[in-house]
Each structure stands twice: as C-alpha cells, then as structure tokens.
Design a protein around this motif. Sequence first.
Motif, PDB file in Angstrom:
ATOM      1  N   ASN A  15       0.917  -1.259  -0.021  1.00 31.65           N
ATOM      2  CA  ASN A  15       0.060  -0.066   0.040  1.00 31.65           C
ATOM      3  C   ASN A  15       0.993   1.242   0.092  1.00 31.65           C
ATOM      4  O   ASN A  15       0.406   2.351  -0.361  1.00 31.65           O
ATOM      5  CB  ASN A  15      -1.064   0.165   1.228  1.00 31.65           C
ATOM      6  CG  ASN A  15      -2.142  -0.945   0.962  1.00 31.65           C
ATOM      7  OD1 ASN A  15      -3.131  -0.681   0.355  1.00 31.65           O
ATOM      8  ND2 ASN A  15      -1.880  -2.046   1.534  1.00 31.65           N
ATOM      9  N   TYR A  22     -10.639   1.021  -3.451  1.00 31.82           N
ATOM     10  CA  TYR A  22     -10.544  -0.280  -2.962  1.00 31.82           C
ATOM     11  C   TYR A  22     -11.919  -1.205  -3.079  1.00 31.82           C
ATOM     12  O   TYR A  22     -12.862  -1.037  -2.160  1.00 31.82           O
ATOM     13  CB  TYR A  22     -10.540   0.022  -1.296  1.00 31.82           C
ATOM     14  CG  TYR A  22      -9.192   0.356  -1.083  1.00 31.82           C
ATOM     15  CD1 TYR A  22      -7.874  -0.154  -0.895  1.00 31.82           C
ATOM     16  CD2 TYR A  22      -9.080   1.825  -0.835  1.00 31.82           C
ATOM     17  CE1 TYR A  22      -6.557   0.386  -0.707  1.00 31.82           C
ATOM     18  CE2 TYR A  22      -7.558   2.668  -0.759  1.00 31.82           C
ATOM     19  CZ  TYR A  22      -6.553   1.680  -0.567  1.00 31.82           C
ATOM     20  OH  TYR A  22      -5.476   2.286  -0.294  1.00 31.82           O
ATOM     21  N   LYS A  48      -9.858   4.473   2.380  1.00 34.00           N
ATOM     22  CA  LYS A  48      -9.816   3.204   2.405  1.00 34.00           C
ATOM     23  C   LYS A  48     -11.112   2.655   3.346  1.00 34.00           C
ATOM     24  O   LYS A  48     -11.852   1.527   3.252  1.00 34.00           O
ATOM     25  CB  LYS A  48      -8.581   2.503   3.218  1.00 34.00           C
ATOM     26  CG  LYS A  48      -8.569   1.348   3.929  1.00 34.00           C
ATOM     27  CD  LYS A  48      -8.027   0.165   2.945  1.00 34.00           C
ATOM     28  CE  LYS A  48      -8.035  -1.100   3.600  1.00 34.00           C
ATOM     29  NZ  LYS A  48      -8.180  -2.354   2.544  1.00 34.00           N
TER      30      LYS A  48
END
Lengths: 288, 245
Positions: free
Chosen positions: A131, B23, B125
Amino acid sequence: MTSGNQVSPNTQTQAPAHFQESPTDSILRFEHVTIRFDEETALDDVSFNVLRGQTRIILGAAGSGKSVLLKAATGLVPVASGNVFLFDRQTTNLPEDEMYAVRSQVGMAFQESALFDSMTIAQNVAYPLLNQPSIKSKPDEARAKVKEALNFVELGQTLDKYPSELSGGMRRRAAIARAVVTKPPLLLYDSPTAGLDPITAHTIMQLIIKERDVDATTALVVTHRYQDGSLVANFRYNSQNESLEPSRQSDSTRFMVMREGKLIFEGDQDQLEASKDPYIGKFVKHAG
Amino acid sequence: MALQEFYLLFGRALRNVVRTPHYWDDVLIQMDTIGVGSLWITAMTGFFSGAVMALQMGHALAQYGQTGRTGQVVSIILVRELGPALTALMVAGRNSSGIASELGSMKVTEQIDAMRALGTDPIQKLVTPRMIATAAMLPALTVIADLIGMFGGFIVGYFIYALQPREYWSTTWKALDWADVAEGLVKPFIFSFVISLVGCYYGLRTSGGTQGVGRATTQAVVTSSVLIFVLTFFITKFFVSQSPQ
C-alpha cells in the motif's frame, strides 16, 4: 532542556565526535516544536537532532508527550509552531499526500501494536509493501519479504493467524515485523515493552537491538523503563550465536527525558545517571 | 465546527470516488455487510408495516365502502414515505452504529494512525467504500421492503377484508406513477449518505477509549435517525411542490 548537567533551555547538545552533524547525517530534527490539542500543550518548544545510526531512548512519565513526539515526527499530528525535518526535508504540516512518500522511509511500531483486526498477520505485515505508494511491491515479492520479516521476529508460524489469536508479546513482535518489513532507515518504537512481563519485554528489546545491529537503522524508542534503554546502551547483537553480548554503545545511544511536554534532558547514559534532577532520578533509581 | 468537519469529510469521500487507488474489495465486503446483512430486518419491517397499514386503512375505508382501494393507499404510502424512511431507520440502527463502533475502535487502538503511517488515506480506504456500498444497497433494500410491504398488505386484505388478489394488485400498481417511484428512490439514495457518513464521522472523531466508542455509536444512530426524518420532510415538500395540483 538539560544535557547531562543543567543547561539553558535552547542549548543544543554536542554530538559525540564521530556523530558530528552534517546536513546529510541528520535523520530527524525538531526545531522549537510546539503541539497543542485544544487548550492543552502536548509538546512545548522541543528541539533535538537525531543523527544517522543513533538510537534515542525517550523516557518520561505517562502524558509527558513521548508518543506525541513520535507522531509529530511522522506528521500524524499537526504542529502548532516550530519545524520538523525528516531526512533533511521539512515536513511541518506537509499535505497528507506528500507525507506518504516521506513516511515510506519510516517504520513505526505503535503502543498497542495497532495491527488491523480484520487481517491476518501475513496481511498486516504485507500492508506497507502493498500500500505504500512509493513501494508497491508485487505480491510474490511481498510474500517473501513478509516471511523474512516474520522469521526475523521469530513468528514465522503465525502467517495465517489473526491478531486476536496472538498473545500481547507476539502482537508487539508482529508490529515490529510490520515496521521493519520495508527496511526503513528510521524506526520509531512507541512503548514496545509497556504492559509486558520481564521475559517478553527482554525479547522485544533484544529484537530492537538486533534490528539496530543487523540493518544499521536509526531508532527512537519511547519507554518508561530505564532498563530498556540501559540494555540498548550496553549490549550488541551477536549474529553468530544469535544472542546479546555486552558492548558499550554510549556513542550511538542517547537518552532524552520528557516532562509535561518539555524535553528536560538529552545526553548519554553516564550523564543521565549523574543527573541531580529528582524527576530524572526517579527513572534511573527505579531501575536500580 | 462539527458541521464544517462533516462537510469536509463528505467532500473528501466524494472526491475519492474518482481518485485512485480504489478499494473495490472493501466496497464488495461492505455491500455484503450493509446490503445482504440488512435484508432480513428490512424485509420484516416492510412486511409488517404494509400489513399494519392495510389493517388500518381497510378498516377506515370500509366505513365509506371503499375497501377495494386498500392496495392503492398501501402502495402510495409505502413507496413514497414509509418504505424509504423505515428502511433507512433500520439500516441506520444497524449500520450507522456498526460503522461508528468499528471505526471508533480502530481510532482508539491507533489503527487509523497506523493506516496513515503505512501509506493509506483512511478516508479512501474506510469511508469511501462504505459510502459507495450504502448508496448502492439502500435503494435496493427500499425497493425490496416496498414489495414485501405490499405483499404484507395483500395478506391482510385477502384474509381479513376478503379482497380478491386481482383487485388488490391492480389498484396497487395503478396507484403508482413515475414520480412516486422517483421519490421512493431519491430518498434512500440521499439517506444512504447520511447513514454512512454520519457513522464514519463519529467513528473517526472517537476519543476516550471504549467509553468513547459507545458514545460515538449512540451519537451516530441518534443523529442519522433525526436527519432521516428532517430530510424526509424537505424531500417530500420538494416532490409535493413539483406535482400537478
């Protein structure tokens, strides 16, 4: 701030001979940093300079600003005044998007591990590899590095376990694995031994020393246990017999003491032990 | 100040819809949690609200000899008002609280800080996937609740008021026009942002340990429920003003 003996608040401590400052040697620098939360001052005019290869042991009572100092170093809390420099780059109140690249060079182990509950240990450790925008490893590479990092902290058998299945000490070790997996040049440990039994605490400190000596990293270790700092200052990791052995690290290990948001001491172990300040004395005497 | 922070969160969550990284795994997981997970309670709520409405309306209409119009009244009230509002309240009670407690727990255990330290924007996220998932699932749940509510009304109409199936269902369908359907879909779409963002907002500003998590959860449910009622009034007023006299 005092350096060994009491000195005026803004006096910078002299670095040991082989750690003489040059701009490129500075890994983390605070210049008169003040941080406030609402009306409360968490850090008050704090200045110090961490040089490449140094380990800083930050002592202080609960609420003295130790953890805030680490978070300020990585831009996780906004600075009210003063400047923070990471790798000689001013990061004070840098936009979050730009901070990610800087943070990719810093590994941080949080106080309560801060592992993601919904992920396995392997996924937790792989998280920065997959990430961090400036790292973005391929899954195959990441898997190999995760195994290596978990083996480093002797948790190679816990890949598919969830954090809730591990003991407190194992979670701290997993958090250290996540912090070191990208091999960052700077590591920040927030109270890595807090709440652990002496044997587990010793294991954690052994890992920190091992990381310092194997990868030659710079580190800041927040703790309220003087013996943690003493271990770092007086032992080195012998990779041949995989254990610690006595070796004075007084040049590279420096102590800092925080009190109510102020940095009141900066110096080596001898200076710390010689301090007449009753607050500082409490930490040293408790260890004795 | 709180309102300003909420708008900032809304703006950043919305901006992230068109920004990478996305995501999608998290979106699907949240769609499952919010949508599939809430199916049972919204179905039950829809069924019994339709049944109760048919019971009351059938009784009232019988006084005017208009029992045959029960389906018509049930479908209009369900699709325009009760379906969206009750489904949103159920999902708020279940998911706004769930989001607030999950994110609140992550906040107090420093997982949010860890996420930022490890190179991830927590809004990208955690918030944006929940917002997208709720926006996709709440209108769908509302449609399901409406249909099950109409079926509940039919059961009451058939067994208690002896309405013929053909009579009930034909008046039910004929009562609805496209404006009703639009109103019935616009409302849950707007409510979805309230439910997800209020939950995320209170979760992300949690402080004070486990006590703080409990407080954030309560605040999320109360605030989102009140906002659903307030918004119901204004959206209904807008649609009423648009409809021909």
